[in-house]
Enzyme design. Structure first.
Site, PDB file in Angstrom:
ATOM      1  N   SER A  29       0.834  -1.209   0.000  1.00  0.00           N
ATOM      2  CA  SER A  29       0.000   0.000   0.000  1.00  0.00           C
ATOM      3  C   SER A  29       0.874   1.266   0.000  1.00  0.00           C
ATOM      4  O   SER A  29       1.874   1.332   0.737  1.00  0.00           O
ATOM      5  CB  SER A  29      -0.891  -0.014   1.244  1.00  0.00           C
ATOM      6  OG  SER A  29      -1.550   1.221   1.394  1.00  0.00           O
ATOM      7  N   CYS A 142      -1.823   3.056  13.596  1.00  0.00           N
ATOM      8  CA  CYS A 142      -2.101   4.433  14.005  1.00  0.00           C
ATOM      9  C   CYS A 142      -2.686   4.439  15.409  1.00  0.00           C
ATOM     10  O   CYS A 142      -3.250   3.442  15.860  1.00  0.00           O
ATOM     11  CB  CYS A 142      -3.106   5.073  13.058  1.00  0.00           C
ATOM     12  SG  CYS A 142      -4.719   4.344  13.172  1.00  0.00           S
ATOM     13  N   GLY A 255      11.266  -5.148   1.846  1.00  0.00           N
ATOM     14  CA  GLY A 255      12.548  -5.220   1.147  1.00  0.00           C
ATOM     15  C   GLY A 255      12.617  -6.223   0.015  1.00  0.00           C
ATOM     16  O   GLY A 255      13.715  -6.544  -0.455  1.00  0.00           O
ATOM     17  N   THR A 277       9.049  -0.610  -1.727  1.00  0.00           N
ATOM     18  CA  THR A 277      10.090   0.361  -2.069  1.00  0.00           C
ATOM     19  C   THR A 277      10.762   0.087  -3.419  1.00  0.00           C
ATOM     20  O   THR A 277      11.122   1.018  -4.134  1.00  0.00           O
ATOM     21  CB  THR A 277      11.133   0.384  -0.920  1.00  0.00           C
ATOM     22  OG1 THR A 277      10.428   0.772   0.269  1.00  0.00           O
ATOM     23  CG2 THR A 277      12.249   1.348  -1.178  1.00  0.00           C
TER      24      THR A 277
END
Ligand code: FMN
Length: 310
Positions: A29, A142, A255, A277
């Site tokens: 996401s 959160c 990763g 990423t």
């Protein structure tokens, strides 16, 4: 241009929570903007879409501007981001993003975050009611404004959140676990017991960078989340620990930059993987990784079954 990810390697079928996918490679996401990519690559994106399901960036009930810049810091082996979840809010998402995401050639997973259980429930009810949406992912990294606890850092908080939203939709619910918990496997188990259909992990690890000349935090948000190759070994261990503890599918990430990395996560017990990423470096990474993974499987490369990994 998006290279063709070896179509023959992508024609198998694969099931995740009862949803049929052409393969096991999703995006993380917030790491691939499919709407911007469609603008950049046109319909070539649809013909050679790099992922087997698309996970939206996290949306919240109200619109958010996100954190002040700078929002990214590059480390020798990844990124620290402090994006702060900028998004159009539920209404904006349903009106302008959902119709565009519904045109993607793969099932859509919508990621939602609420700052209270009721807020999360409203998001799940609204998003889960849309036929364009195949599954929902609950981003629980959160704080709950009512308790001050990070929902996903605590098994009991996570269970309460999942129990609260479970009755709002029949669609599969994936709970995205934070690695910043004392025992992610205990959180995963609590999510399972409360009715989650799958768990995904890892979200980013807490991190910080200082300004090279002035000192003080580089990122506008102060601290941020570390992602990329730097966290792969940590993610792999957490995925293995979670997979040993739960029966529901585990989506592993952290990763992953090659088919070999993806194969390692599957060997550690993940049912599917997500690429984050690496897509910033190479927008076609998802397709390349899926093709490399298929090559490894076709080549009969055998990996230790998850149960043997301790
Ligand atoms: C720039 C950036 C934005 C992200 N936004 C979100 C987000 O909106 N929601 C979420 O659940 N995870 C978000 N993540 C976390 C990723 O989905 C993923 O869990 C994490 O980066 C680890 O995978 P990776 O090392 O392959 O990037 C974000 C990560 C990055 C780097």
């Amino acid at each position: 241009m998006i290279p063709d990810p070896t179509p023959s390697a992508r024609q198998g079928t694969f099931e995740l929570c009862g949803v049929s996918l052409r393969g096991p490679v999703l995006n993380g996401s917030g790491t691939f903007d499919a709407i911007a990519a469609r603008r950049a690559f046109g319909d070539a994106l649809l013909e050679r879409f790099p992922f087997d399901a698309f996970v939206s960036k996290t949306i919240t009930l109200e619109p958010r501007q996100g954190n002040p810049p700078p929002r990214l810091w590059e480390t020798p082996a990844g990124l620290i981001n402090s994006i702060g979840l900028p998004n159009k809010g539920l209404e904006g998402f349903l009106e302008s993003d959902l119709p565009e995401l519904a045109e993607l050639p793969v099932p859509l997973v919508v990621s939602v975050m609420g700052f209270s259980r009721d807020e999360l429930a409203r998001l799940v009810a609204a998003v889960g009611g849309r036929e364009e949406v195949a599954m929902l992912e609950l981003n629980v990294s959160c704080p709950n404004v009512e308790t001050g606890l990070v929902m996903g850092a605590d098994p009991a908080e996570t269970a309460l959140a999942v129990e609260r939203v479970r009755s709002e939709t029949r669609k599969p619910l994936i709970v995205k676990l934070t690695p910043n918990a004392t025992e992610p496997a205990a959180v995963a188990e609590a999510a399972q017991e409360a009715g989650a259909d799958a768990v995904s992990l890892v979200n980013t690890l807490k991190g910080m960078a200082l300004h090279p000349e002035r000192g003080g935090p580089w990122l506008g948000g102060g601290s941020g989340g570390v992602s990329g190759p730097a966290i792969r070994a940590i993610a792999l261990e957490q995925v293995a620990a979670v997979a040993r503890r739960v029966e529901i599918p585990v989506i592993g990430m952290g990763g992953i930059a090659s088919g070999r990395h993806a194969a390692d996560f599957l060997a550690a017990g993940a049912s599917a993987v997500a690429v984050g990423t690496e897509s910033f470096r190479d927008p076609a990474a998802g397709g390349r990784i899926a093709a490399e993974l298929a090559e490894l499987s076709l080549g009969g490369v055998s990996r230790a079954p998850a149960s043997t990994i301790r």
